[in-house]
Write a protein that holds these residues in place. Structure first.
Motif, PDB file in Angstrom:
ATOM      1  N   ALA A 291      36.411  34.523 -34.359  1.00  0.00           N
ATOM      2  CA  ALA A 291      36.998  35.645 -34.002  1.00  0.00           C
ATOM      3  C   ALA A 291      36.100  36.886 -34.846  1.00  0.00           C
ATOM      4  CB  ALA A 291      38.418  35.854 -34.878  1.00  0.00           C
ATOM      5  N   GLY A 292      35.012  36.355 -35.594  1.00  0.00           N
ATOM      6  CA  GLY A 292      34.078  37.660 -35.892  1.00  0.00           C
ATOM      7  C   GLY A 292      34.475  38.121 -37.491  1.00  0.00           C
ATOM      8  N   ARG A 293      35.786  37.698 -37.905  1.00  0.00           N
ATOM      9  CA  ARG A 293      36.152  38.000 -39.318  1.00  0.00           C
ATOM     10  C   ARG A 293      35.163  37.426 -40.328  1.00  0.00           C
ATOM     11  NH1 ARG A 293      38.444  41.451 -36.383  1.00  0.00           N
ATOM     12  NH2 ARG A 293      40.555  41.390 -35.863  1.00  0.00           N
ATOM     13  N   LEU A 294      35.208  36.431 -40.450  1.00  0.00           N
ATOM     14  CA  LEU A 294      34.291  35.596 -41.572  1.00  0.00           C
ATOM     15  C   LEU A 294      32.951  35.550 -40.990  1.00  0.00           C
ATOM     16  CD1 LEU A 294      34.228  34.214 -44.112  1.00  0.00           C
ATOM     17  CD2 LEU A 294      34.694  32.003 -42.812  1.00  0.00           C
ATOM     18  N   ARG A 295      32.099  36.234 -41.835  1.00  0.00           N
ATOM     19  CA  ARG A 295      30.535  36.219 -41.455  1.00  0.00           C
ATOM     20  C   ARG A 295      29.629  35.243 -42.002  1.00  0.00           C
ATOM     21  NH1 ARG A 295      29.028  40.312 -37.848  1.00  0.00           N
ATOM     22  NH2 ARG A 295      30.789  40.733 -36.551  1.00  0.00           N
ATOM     23  N   ARG A 296      30.016  35.177 -43.528  1.00  0.00           N
ATOM     24  CA  ARG A 296      29.191  34.165 -44.330  1.00  0.00           C
ATOM     25  C   ARG A 296      30.139  33.638 -45.474  1.00  0.00           C
ATOM     26  NH1 ARG A 296      23.776  34.515 -45.136  1.00  0.00           N
ATOM     27  NH2 ARG A 296      24.224  32.448 -45.416  1.00  0.00           N
ATOM     28  N   LEU A 297      29.553  32.333 -45.982  1.00  0.00           N
ATOM     29  CA  LEU A 297      30.520  31.689 -46.874  1.00  0.00           C
ATOM     30  C   LEU A 297      29.613  31.020 -47.710  1.00  0.00           C
ATOM     31  CD1 LEU A 297      33.492  30.501 -47.717  1.00  0.00           C
ATOM     32  CD2 LEU A 297      33.259  28.916 -45.848  1.00  0.00           C
ATOM     33  N   TRP A 298      29.617  30.888 -48.903  1.00  0.00           N
ATOM     34  CA  TRP A 298      28.863  30.312 -49.926  1.00  0.00           C
ATOM     35  C   TRP A 298      29.681  29.691 -51.089  1.00  0.00           C
ATOM     36  CZ3 TRP A 298      28.323  35.481 -48.692  1.00  0.00           C
ATOM     37  CH2 TRP A 298      26.900  35.789 -47.966  1.00  0.00           C
ATOM     38  N   ARG A 299      29.273  28.595 -51.499  1.00  0.00           N
ATOM     39  CA  ARG A 299      29.966  27.964 -52.636  1.00  0.00           C
ATOM     40  C   ARG A 299      29.486  28.668 -54.085  1.00  0.00           C
ATOM     41  NH1 ARG A 299      30.118  21.927 -50.964  1.00  0.00           N
ATOM     42  NH2 ARG A 299      32.044  21.799 -50.134  1.00  0.00           N
ATOM     43  N   VAL A 300      30.552  28.747 -54.910  1.00  0.00           N
ATOM     44  CA  VAL A 300      29.849  29.151 -56.378  1.00  0.00           C
ATOM     45  C   VAL A 300      29.714  27.641 -56.910  1.00  0.00           C
ATOM     46  CG1 VAL A 300      30.828  29.919 -58.405  1.00  0.00           C
ATOM     47  CG2 VAL A 300      31.735  30.995 -56.410  1.00  0.00           C
ATOM     48  N   PRO A 301      28.546  27.527 -57.388  1.00  0.00           N
ATOM     49  CA  PRO A 301      28.096  26.062 -57.775  1.00  0.00           C
ATOM     50  C   PRO A 301      28.902  25.829 -59.006  1.00  0.00           C
ATOM     51  CG  PRO A 301      26.355  27.754 -58.378  1.00  0.00           C
ATOM     52  CD  PRO A 301      27.536  28.207 -57.541  1.00  0.00           C
ATOM     53  N   GLY A 302      29.527  24.492 -59.028  1.00  0.00           N
ATOM     54  CA  GLY A 302      30.279  23.860 -60.195  1.00  0.00           C
ATOM     55  C   GLY A 302      31.760  24.304 -60.176  1.00  0.00           C
ATOM     56  N   ARG A 303      32.303  25.176 -58.807  1.00  0.00           N
ATOM     57  CA  ARG A 303      33.705  25.233 -58.928  1.00  0.00           C
ATOM     58  C   ARG A 303      34.167  25.224 -57.526  1.00  0.00           C
ATOM     59  NH1 ARG A 303      34.537  28.452 -63.675  1.00  0.00           N
ATOM     60  NH2 ARG A 303      36.537  29.348 -62.990  1.00  0.00           N
ATOM     61  N   TRP A 304      35.532  24.876 -57.515  1.00  0.00           N
ATOM     62  CA  TRP A 304      36.226  25.415 -56.392  1.00  0.00           C
ATOM     63  C   TRP A 304      36.416  26.579 -56.173  1.00  0.00           C
ATOM     64  CZ3 TRP A 304      40.603  20.919 -57.364  1.00  0.00           C
ATOM     65  CH2 TRP A 304      40.321  19.851 -56.958  1.00  0.00           C
ATOM     66  N   ALA A 305      35.485  27.264 -55.934  1.00  0.00           N
ATOM     67  CA  ALA A 305      35.550  28.681 -55.453  1.00  0.00           C
ATOM     68  C   ALA A 305      34.245  29.009 -54.601  1.00  0.00           C
ATOM     69  CB  ALA A 305      35.286  29.313 -57.010  1.00  0.00           C
ATOM     70  N   ASN A 306      34.521  30.355 -53.998  1.00  0.00           N
ATOM     71  CA  ASN A 306      33.525  30.706 -53.127  1.00  0.00           C
ATOM     72  C   ASN A 306      33.336  32.108 -52.865  1.00  0.00           C
ATOM     73  OD1 ASN A 306      35.388  31.570 -50.722  1.00  0.00           O
ATOM     74  ND2 ASN A 306      35.914  29.300 -50.962  1.00  0.00           N
ATOM     75  N   TRP A 307      32.349  32.625 -52.336  1.00  0.00           N
ATOM     76  CA  TRP A 307      32.078  33.880 -52.082  1.00  0.00           C
ATOM     77  C   TRP A 307      32.092  34.158 -50.460  1.00  0.00           C
ATOM     78  CZ3 TRP A 307      31.885  38.201 -55.199  1.00  0.00           C
ATOM     79  CH2 TRP A 307      31.558  37.984 -56.697  1.00  0.00           C
TER      80      TRP A 307
END
Lengths: 107, 107, 107, 107, 107, 107, 107, 107, 107, 107
Positions: G38-54
């Motif tokens: 849908a063009g909403r989410l453009r990029r996705l990265w993991r935060v190393p070592g965590r269940w987390a992302n940017w």
């Protein structure tokens, strides 16, 4: 030997039974005294208003300090912060300065 | 008498001359020893790697503690945090527990 | 006697029954009034929007303060921060300055 | 009328002359007493070890509190945090509970 | 009357059933509208990405604000921070400045 | 159009002359009113006890908000935190709920 | 359209069964791809070592962003912080600057 | 190649002359574009309301990133926080998902 | 190859059985040694007084580091912070400087 | 011997001349190498994007560590945090585990 200042917060679940609480706190006191007799634990103060304390340890190094702290029965419920201390040339004890005689001794 | 744990950071401007620095630090040592002889200052440790220290004071109350701390020549450059301490029933000193004799004395 | 400013957050589990909650809060009020009659607790304010309060205690020292705070029925669910206070030479009460008469008394 | 708890840190540059310092602190004391006589400032305590204080204000609202605080000569060097207070039904003053007579009055 | 800026985080356990959740959130909306009709709650915004909001209250004082906030059904699961506001002489509403007419109204 | 909540701390050096201070604060008021007439700045409140304020902006997006904020004469001395706001379905303004008529208008 | 930088921490209880975990994470991936299409989410990265992302979102405004984020199956277990972004005149994409051709493409 | 998310706060003294400021900011823009042409700097956004930005770098490792960042003329006045990023299997770019064609391109 | 400094706090529920705890910690040791033999994990230290450690990893990039860390059996109970490291021209290892021979080796 | 992890931020005033900066940084490198040759400083890494580093020291105790750190020419401009380390039974070096031979050596 090296001194360390240790800050401990006890995160004991308030819904545990009074029996469990009394039994583990009694064991805690016994082990604290064992560490005192071994010369590891030198002073112990309460943080007013909290299940928390400050203590002064005298140990060969951080590895032995870790062993002493993990020997405490409440260790799994403790949040511990260790402050390494270096000697200060003006430390009254190092200088051999004693408080004046008539001063009422703090316990 | 009441014990207080005191944490002091010294924020001395690094661009001041070495003379000024030496002269005020010398005065600081003298006043620290005066407080020790008066029984106010009991222990003093350096925080490794910082112009900072931990100290243990023994005073009638927080008002007298404030007077002792503001008497230090470096006081205007100090960032001080005071931790009030309550007596702990398991404090080795209160229980009269001494470290074992052959232990080398920490200074 | 020494004054202490005390900040208390109550962390009461929201899923506990209303009965338990009402019963422990009622006991809390009673013990608070006992401390007030004993001259320990002098003032008490709510933090707006929180199960939290500020209070002013007047006690001999931090050890007696700790006893007063741990006597509260909600103590195991409290997160308490104690602020030691020193006397200020400009404190209106110390100077005997009273607010002007026609001012409506705050309660 | 509403009470506010106010925490003030004074960030006065240590290199300013002693004359300037004494003159502005004297003016500060005078203005503090004016606010006390007007019934705005009710209590004032020192934070031990810091150029900082806690105070209790009694004012119609936050706008009048701001006027009172900005009237202090040291205001430009102050870092102020205001805590709004709500009335607590168990406040000893609201309940008219007085400390026991023989208790030595705190100032 | 005094305005307060209020920040609310909702800490609702994610494992509770959808029914419970829908029912309490519906009650929350109703009570929010009651507070709006009473003139207490003036504005309400979501914090994007969180079960959290900012709101603007208009109440006589912090005590009434506390009553309004504790009347919310989700109150036991809320972490609330209240910001007291003082009037600013340049507030557009105080100055009677209206946004230009053709501007599409924000809701 | 999107609303943003903006928190501004002003870090104006206290040793600057009164003339400079008055002149830049006067320019600040003028520019604030310009932003209000343009419909950008909607509300403005003081943080009691601080050179700080909360404000409510209504702008097309964050880029236009940045332009508005950097147009303020005091911008180089401001520490600004922007809070993006999402619409809340229960916002009294979106629902068209007006406070009751006899309520004294807040300015 | 406006870009937002989004930081997400996932607080999934470690004691939940592996089946539940796999099923909700699979649904999460599917919904993430829907938002990308849908063009909403453009990029996705993991935060190393965590269940987390940017992640980087491109949406009309914060209200649509909130809808996108709350559509994620893991939303009730997410701690999300949204950073509003303003356009920078030196953004390589705005300037049409492409990385040199022989550079291996990052995915 | 590895991507890093970089947050930069610029702490430029507000009392420096406008000439100095314009000259160093111009040099900053030029060097930023050099890094973009070299494929190091990929995206750049302003933090609304601050002399601050977020950027996305694509470099072989943290050592090359450090060289890129220290090549910026404003580097001595920057407070930089680097966030290492790991690849996420659901990253739209890695999956080759493009936003829908009619979407107006963000710059 | 790139080095990363990794800080891990283990948040293991203290009420879990001793069997579960011993079994998962044993698996943790085995997997840690596998990572060491693979050249990923280079050093490992305990934080005194905590279920926490510092470690030094040597991996191609943050994506491989994430794989290594998530392979640890205790990963779901870990709070991990990764610090990316850049090479320092004065690193003793890079300069080939060895500690003096008679120094007792630290393990 | 005891290992300590040390984090150093250098707060060097950006307006100092380039000569002063180069001369003190050169002296810093020399003293760092002296500490390495003495076996005190074992590893040194840059924090990417900052005038900051992580280092690993091997010293008899915190008092000797303090002497080593204060011997650095930049010490008056350093903000140092020391992390005491305890031995971990699974430390690859203590276990004598070497990385696989064909691995390219990190410097």
């Amino acid at each position: 030997m090296a001194e360390f200042l240790v800050h401990i917060e006890i995160e004991w679940p308030p819904e545990r039974s009074q029996d469990e609480r009394e039994s583990i706190f009694a064991a805690e006191l016994v082990q604290g005294q064992r560490l005192a007799h071994a010369g590891r634990l030198r002073r112990l103060w309460r943080v007013p208003g909290r299940w928390a304390n400050w203590s002064l340890y005298d140990v060969p190094d951080a590895t032995v300090l870790h062993e002493a702290l993990t020997s405490l029965p409440l260790y799994p419920w403790m949040n511990i912060e260790v402050h390494a201390l270096a000697e200060h040339p003006n430390d009254p004890r190092a200088l051999g300065i004693e408080p004046p005689a008539p001063t009422k001794e703090t316990a």
